[in-house]
Design a protein around this motif. Structure first.
Motif, short mmCIF file in Angstrom:
data_model
loop_
_atom_site.label_atom_id
_atom_site.label_comp_id
_atom_site.label_asym_id
_atom_site.label_seq_id
_atom_site.Cartn_x
_atom_site.Cartn_y
_atom_site.Cartn_z
N LEU A 116 0.83 -1.21 0.00
CA LEU A 116 0.00 0.00 0.00
C LEU A 116 0.86 1.25 0.00
CD1 LEU A 116 -2.76 -1.06 2.56
CD2 LEU A 116 -3.02 -0.79 0.08
N TRP A 117 1.90 1.25 0.83
CA TRP A 117 2.79 2.40 0.94
C TRP A 117 3.51 2.65 -0.38
CZ3 TRP A 117 8.21 2.56 0.71
CH2 TRP A 117 8.78 3.80 1.04
N ALA A 119 2.60 1.88 -3.31
CA ALA A 119 1.65 2.34 -4.33
C ALA A 119 1.10 3.73 -4.00
CB ALA A 119 0.50 1.34 -4.45
N THR A 121 -0.95 4.41 -1.51
CA THR A 121 -2.34 4.33 -1.07
C THR A 121 -2.50 3.98 0.41
OG1 THR A 121 -2.43 2.02 -1.81
CG2 THR A 121 -3.18 3.71 -3.38
N LYS A 123 -1.82 6.00 3.07
CA LYS A 123 -2.41 7.15 3.75
C LYS A 123 -3.90 7.22 3.42
CE LYS A 123 -1.56 11.98 4.71
NZ LYS A 123 -1.18 11.88 6.09
N SER A 125 -6.03 4.86 4.08
CA SER A 125 -6.61 3.52 3.94
C SER A 125 -6.96 2.96 5.32
CB SER A 125 -5.63 2.57 3.25
OG SER A 125 -4.60 2.19 4.14
N GLU A 128 -3.90 2.15 7.53
CA GLU A 128 -2.95 3.19 7.96
C GLU A 128 -2.71 3.18 9.48
OE1 GLU A 128 -2.16 7.99 7.48
OE2 GLU A 128 -4.22 7.23 7.30
#
Length: 161
Positions: A116-117, A119, A121, A123, A125, A128
Motif C-alpha cells: 500500500l505504501w 503504491a 495508497t 495514507k 486507507s 494506515e
C-alpha cells in the motif's frame, strides 16, 4: 565488618545502578542485560493491558454468529496477550510470545502495509492506523536479546551438569 564483607555489601548496593542495567547479568538473567529484561517486561505489560482488554471485550460482548476468520484473529490476540502476563514475571521463558509478536507484525507490515505504501495508497486507507501501531515493533526488535534467542532456540543449548 571485614574488608571482604564491605566489598560484598558495596557490590550488592551498586547492583541496581544505572550502569549495571547495560551489562550482562549472568546471576539473574543468563547473561541478558537488565535493560533488555525491563523493556521486554514493559512490552509484555502493554500487550496484556491493551491487547487483552480489547480482545476479551470483543469476545465477551460479541452477539450472534462469528465470522470464523475474525473469530480466529480475536481468539489468537486474546490468547497471546493473556499469556503475555506471564512474560512480565518470567520474561526469558516467554520470549516465544515476543518472537510471535515481532513475526506477525513484521509479516503484516511486509505483506499488507508495504504494498500500500509503495503504491501511495496507505495514507487514508483502513490499514494506515494499524501500520503506524505495528511499526512500533522496532523497539522489541532492538531490545530482543538475539544472542540468547539464537543460543536457546536455534542451537538448543543444553544445561551443563
Amino acid at each position: 565488618m571485614n574488608t571482604t564483607e564491605q566489598a560484598s555489601q558495596q557490590q550488592k548496593q551498586s547492583k541496581f545502578s544505572i550502569k549495571n542495567i547495560f551489562v550482562p547479568d549472568y546471576e539473574n538473567y543468563e547473561g541478558v542485560r537488565r535493560i533488555n529484561i525491563y523493556v521486554m517486561r514493559l512490552f509484555f505489560a502493554l500487550m496484556f493491558v491493551f491487547v487483552a482488554t480489547d480482545s476479551w471485550t470483543v469476545i465477551l460482548t460479541h452477539e450472534g454468529a462469528w465470522d470464523p476468520t475474525r473469530a480466529v484473529a480475536w481468539c489468537t490476540w486474546a490468547a497471546y496477550s493473556t499469556l503475555a502476563l506471564l512474560g512480565v514475571f518470567h520474561t526469558l521463558r516467554m520470549l516465544p510470545i515476543m518472537l510471535f509478536m515481532i513475526f506477525y507484525k513484521g509479516l503484516w507490515l511486509i505483506v499488507v502495509a508495504y504494498p500500500l505504501w509503495s503504491a501511495g495508497t496507505l495514507k487514508g486507507s483502513p490499514a494506515e492506523e494499524m501500520a503506524y501501531m505495528f511499526s512500533g515493533i522496532i523497539i522489541p526488535i532492538l531490545f530482543m536479546p538475539w544472542k540468547y534467542v539464537f543460543k536457546k532456540y536455534i542451537l538448543f543449548e543444553t544445561k551443563k551438569k
